[in-house]
Design an enzyme around this catalytic site. Structure first.
Site, short mmCIF file in Angstrom:
data_model
loop_
_atom_site.label_atom_id
_atom_site.label_comp_id
_atom_site.label_asym_id
_atom_site.label_seq_id
_atom_site.Cartn_x
_atom_site.Cartn_y
_atom_site.Cartn_z
N GLY A 184 -28.27 -61.11 53.73
CA GLY A 184 -29.35 -60.11 53.84
C GLY A 184 -29.83 -59.58 52.50
N ALA A 185 -29.38 -60.19 51.40
CA ALA A 185 -29.80 -59.72 50.08
C ALA A 185 -31.01 -60.50 49.56
CB ALA A 185 -28.64 -59.84 49.10
N GLY A 186 -31.48 -61.46 50.36
CA GLY A 186 -32.59 -62.29 49.90
C GLY A 186 -32.13 -63.37 48.94
N LEU A 187 -30.86 -63.75 49.01
CA LEU A 187 -30.33 -64.77 48.11
C LEU A 187 -30.01 -66.07 48.86
CD1 LEU A 187 -28.01 -62.53 45.88
CD2 LEU A 187 -30.41 -63.12 45.55
N THR B 83 -45.39 -69.47 47.79
CA THR B 83 -46.21 -70.63 47.43
C THR B 83 -45.68 -71.91 48.09
OG1 THR B 83 -44.84 -70.65 45.44
CG2 THR B 83 -47.08 -69.81 45.22
N SER C 237 -16.28 -69.13 61.36
CA SER C 237 -16.47 -68.64 60.00
C SER C 237 -15.48 -67.51 59.75
CB SER C 237 -17.89 -68.15 59.79
OG SER C 237 -18.01 -66.84 60.27
N SER D 49 -28.41 -66.91 51.78
CA SER D 49 -27.11 -67.26 52.34
C SER D 49 -27.29 -68.32 53.42
CB SER D 49 -26.42 -66.03 52.91
OG SER D 49 -27.27 -65.37 53.83
N ASP E 171 -35.79 -72.68 49.46
CA ASP E 171 -34.39 -72.24 49.38
C ASP E 171 -33.42 -73.41 49.45
OD1 ASP E 171 -35.72 -69.85 49.52
OD2 ASP E 171 -35.19 -69.45 51.61
C1 GLA Z 1 -38.10 -67.09 51.97
C2 GLA Z 1 -38.37 -68.48 52.55
C3 GLA Z 1 -38.86 -69.44 51.48
C4 GLA Z 1 -40.03 -68.86 50.71
C5 GLA Z 1 -39.71 -67.43 50.25
C6 GLA Z 1 -40.89 -66.76 49.62
O1 GLA Z 1 -37.04 -67.15 51.07
O2 GLA Z 1 -37.19 -68.99 53.12
O3 GLA Z 1 -39.22 -70.66 52.08
O4 GLA Z 1 -41.20 -68.90 51.47
O5 GLA Z 1 -39.26 -66.61 51.32
O6 GLA Z 1 -41.22 -67.36 48.42
#
Ligand code: GLA
Length: 386
Positions: free
Chosen positions: A126-129, A37, A69, A131, A176
């Site tokens: 790579g966990a979708g958190l 969104t 790093s 980083s 993010d």
């Molecule tokens: C990734 C992107 C965010 C957002 C999400 C989905 O994390 O970096 O900007 O679009 O996907 O909600």
């Protein structure tokens, strides 16, 4: 945390041969609800987590930037006089992209001294958190202070997004970086991605006896290629056909009309965004009026919408969500951009062990690699550590 702080200082001194001027840190994030969104200028409700990236930074007496790093031996060196986004690649495109993007937001890069930067992190990659947003937050906040730029946190979020969009080439939104920079303890960040106004919404998990479990499927995703950009393009096409600036401007009541104007796939993409925006608003209201235990149905509905309408889930994420739901979680959904990464589950503390055992068993039974399972707490955003 203290250990990581000491370690990054010591490593910095060893690598660069002088002490850093300070250590700054920025957290990863989990999105409670509101997926895809953000670039549709709608609503999101992420929170910063208790996993952080640290940046030890020290000023130099020349115009060189060196960045290293603790997770690679590579030390990347560039002069502030020839910093272009084309020259950046690999992981250093995140910190160096931030330096470049600060210039785009008013920093006079011709007048500032060079710096040495060392990055360390316990945010899983790579966990979708996010980083990457954690790196961007820590570096931008540090340089804002060292170079005395006076940029506020929301602007630094835009700096991070610009770095990611241009230097890394991932067409991501503002969520993010905003979560990482604006997060607060035990609370989520309710962000309007059009006005960039934000409100802090207490989560109240402890009082409700709830925990947030992260299920990292280990399936890797990459938002610089493929599906993410394709979904974004579908949303833009939908908005164009419906004659609005962004899908934020379409309401649930408009969906019948949208169905007549759009092909089936575009319609389903639009329906996800429009209903997801509504679910974010409903979740904020529910958290405020009834508490977190009442939000489960909204999380579940969000997952179904991403699985069936937006089509960004994968079998491992669906299995994670279904298994958690069937074993005592009060709500669960994949979180982040999709095509891999993690799911979150809202789990009563006394049901946690059952959920963990069931997840291990279900993944083994399906022949999937073991997921990484850990709980997270909503934590403070970007800060100076020392
Ligand atoms: C990734 C992107 C965010 C957002 C999400 C989905 O994390 O970096 O900007 O679009 O996907 O909600």
């Amino acid at each position: 945390m203290t250990d990581l702080r000491t370690a990054v200082r010591d490593d910095y001194t060893q690598i660069f041969g002088h002490e850093p001027d300070g250590v700054w840190s920025s957290p990863g994030r989990v999105n409670l609800i509101g997926e895809h969104t953000d670039y549709n200028l709608g609503f999101v409700l992420p929170f910063a987590i208790n996993r952080r990236t640290l940046a030890a930074v020290g000023v130099r007496d020349d115009r060189t930037i060196r960045v290293g790093s603790t997770f690679t031996d590579e030390l990347v060196e560039v002069s502030l006089d020839d910093l272009t986004t084309e020259a950046l690649s690999g992981w250093s495109a995140y910190p160096l992209g931030v330096v470049w993007a600060l210039g785009q937001f008013g920093a006079d890069l011709a007048a500032v001294p060079g710096v040495d930067i060392l990055i360390d992190s316990n945010v899983p990659v790579g966990a979708g958190l996010s980083s990457s947003a954690a790196i961007e937050g820590a570096v931008s906040f540090a340089l804002d202070e060292i170079w005395q730029l006076g940029l506020d946190r929301q602007t630094l979020a835009r700096v991070g997004q610009r770095a990611e969009n241009v230097a890394v080439g991932a067409p991501t939104g503002i969520m993010d970086q905003s979560a990482s920079l604006l997060g607060e303890r035990d609370a989520a960040v309710f962000l309007d991605c059009r006005s960039l106004e934000s409100q802090i919404v207490p989560l109240g998990l402890e009082d409700a006896g709830l925990e947030i479990l992260i299920i990292n499927t280990g399936v890797m995703h990459d938002h610089a290629t493929g599906g993410y950009a394709e979904r974004r393009a579908s949303c833009e096409e939908g908005a164009r056909i419906l004659g609005v600036e962004a899908l934020r401007d379409v309401s649930v009541a408009d969906l019948d009309r949208a169905r007549e104007l759009l092909d089936d796939v575009t319609f389903r993409r639009v329906r996800h965004i429009v209903t997801e925006d509504q679910r974010v608003l409903d979740t904020v209201r529910t958290l405020r009026e009834e508490g977190p235990a009442a939000t489960g149905g909204l999380l579940d509905a969000s997952h179904v919408s991403m699985r069936d309408d937006f089509e960004i889930s994968v079998p491992e994420l669906d299995l994670a969500v279904e298994t958690a739901q069937a074993n005592g979680a009060i709500g669960a959904r994949m979180t982040g951009g999709g095509f891999g990464g993690s799911a979150l589950a809202l789990v009563p503390a006394d049901a946690m062990s059952r959920v963990l055992v069931a997840l291990d068993g279900a993944f083994a039974e399906h022949g999937f690699g073991q997921p990484e399972l850990f709980t997270v707490r909503a934590s403070e955003g970007t800060r100076r550590e020392s």
